[in-house]
Design a protein around this motif. Structure first.
Motif, PDB file in Angstrom:
ATOM      1  N   PHE A   1       0.825  -1.198   0.000  1.00 15.08           N
ATOM      2  CA  PHE A   1       0.000   0.000   0.000  1.00 15.08           C
ATOM      3  C   PHE A   1       0.871   1.264   0.000  1.00 15.08           C
ATOM      4  CE2 PHE A   1      -2.587  -3.386   1.687  1.00 15.08           C
ATOM      5  CZ  PHE A   1      -3.839  -3.157   1.151  1.00 15.08           C
TER       6      PHE A   1
ATOM      7  N   THR B   1      -2.886   4.108  -3.534  1.00 13.47           N
ATOM      8  CA  THR B   1      -2.439   3.322  -2.379  1.00 13.47           C
ATOM      9  C   THR B   1      -3.322   2.095  -2.205  1.00 13.47           C
ATOM     10  OG1 THR B   1      -1.547   5.233  -1.209  1.00 13.47           O
ATOM     11  CG2 THR B   1      -2.178   3.341   0.140  1.00 13.47           C
ATOM     12  N   ALA B   2      -4.638   2.300  -2.316  1.00 10.43           N
ATOM     13  CA  ALA B   2      -5.586   1.201  -2.119  1.00 10.43           C
ATOM     14  C   ALA B   2      -5.544   0.203  -3.272  1.00 10.43           C
ATOM     15  CB  ALA B   2      -6.999   1.747  -1.947  1.00 10.43           C
TER      16      ALA B   2
ATOM     17  N   GLY C   1      -2.165  -1.653  -3.495  1.00 14.21           N
ATOM     18  CA  GLY C   1      -2.012  -2.460  -2.289  1.00 14.21           C
ATOM     19  C   GLY C   1      -2.914  -3.675  -2.297  1.00 14.21           C
TER      20      GLY C   1
END
Length: 325
Positions: A38, A109-110, A113
């Motif tokens: 992430f 990031t999500a 990740g």
């Protein structure tokens, strides 16, 4: 008896002279390993956004030009860039950068990740079954990661579009948002918190399409290049990211176009109504009033925005994964 005693003594002595095991370092702590995909994904996405933000600004302006009109002047990317610079400063091309970075910090990031996490699970299952991960499995991971991340990141995406489209309004009607946080707070107060998820449906569909194009084709291309070519690891990453960039652009542009239209719209001050009721209504009206090809207006600019962004993101993420391996 003497033999047993001597054995016990030897075992005790060995235990006493055995060097203590080093404590687990921070980088290899289980919690850190779970968080790294992430963190690396977010840093990679934010790096790419700083590079690509001016192109994204031009892309949004192209998509909003000629709204509701089938014919008329066809703006070009160079023309839009020239107008933006002529009306202000070169830094105006970076309007909405704070929202863009916030979006990457949340959305990329999500999605990277979750995709990495899902991929590790798929790899373990495939190894246990003595087989390879299939393209369909990778596509499923990409669709899931993209959909979840898009819902989480929609408010930041909305703030970005509002900030970039604000300059198209008459001076007296502009909101003049100071930052992404300012935009989010003011939109929440004036339109309600649910308004932060305006355009969420096409955003989710776009993210799913983009993830399949970007992450799934990147993983698949890299696996195929590794199996069938003698390219170096760096060359494999570069080639796979280029392939992924094209498919990400082609599959996601129509949904990105609709997303931009839905997120830009605000209620008419006289009627209190929105121009588009949702994804399907927007698609129908654009097709009827502006033509089907309008969904691919600015493909060149979008490709120049998405492909390098995808390549920079994937290359940086791959490099960070090697550093933190």
């Amino acid at each position: 008896m003497a033999s047993t005693t001597s054995t016990a003594t030897a075992t005790t002595a060995a235990a006493a002279t055995k060097e203590p095991q080093p404590a687990m370092d921070f980088l290899h702590h289980p919690y850190t390993r779970a968080a790294l995909p992430f963190v690396n994904g977010g840093l990679a996405g934010m790096t790419a956004t700083v590079v690509i933000q001016p192109i994204d600004m031009i892309k949004v302006r192209l998509q909003l030009a000629g709204e509701g009109v089938r014919s008329g002047p066809r703006p070009s990317a160079l023309g839009v860039a020239r107008d933006i610079i002529a009306s202000g400063k070169v830094l105006d091309l970076y309007t909405g950068l704070s929202a863009g970075l916030l979006r990457q910090a949340v959305y990329t990031t999500a999605r990277l990740g979750f995709f990495d996490t899902f991929s590790k699970v798929l790899n373990k299952r495939a190894e246990a079954a003595n087989r390879k991960v299939t393209f369909a499995e990778r596509a499923g991971a990409g669709l899931s990661a993209g959909g979840i991340a898009a819902m989480i990141g929609n408010p930041a995406d909305l703030a970005l579009v509002r900030m970039q489209s604000d300059g198209l309004k008459p001076p007296e009607a502009r909101a003049n948002y100071r930052s992404a946080l300012d935009a989010l707070v003011r939109i929440s107060k004036s339109e309600g918190v649910p308004a932060l998820w305006a355009g969420a449906s096409p955003t989710v569909v776009r993210a799913m399409a983009l993830n399949v194009g970007q992450l799934t084709f990147f993983a698949e291309s890299k696996a195929q290049l590794k199996a069938h070519t003698n390219l170096s690891a760096q060359s494999q990453t570069f080639a796979a990211s280029a392939i992924a960039g094209f498919f990400a652009s082609f599959l996601s542009l129509p949904f990105d176009f609709i997303k931009t239209r839905l997120q830009k719209q605000q209620k008419d001050p006289l009627t209190g109504k929105l121009q588009y009721r949702g994804l399907l209504d927007c698609a129908r009206k654009v097709a009827q009033e502006e033509g089907w090809l309008r969904f691919y207006r600015g493909f060149g600019t979008y490709f120049v925005r998405i492909a390098p962004h995808a390549m920079v993101t994937l290359i940086v993420a791959d490099y960070l994964n090697l550093l933190t391996k």
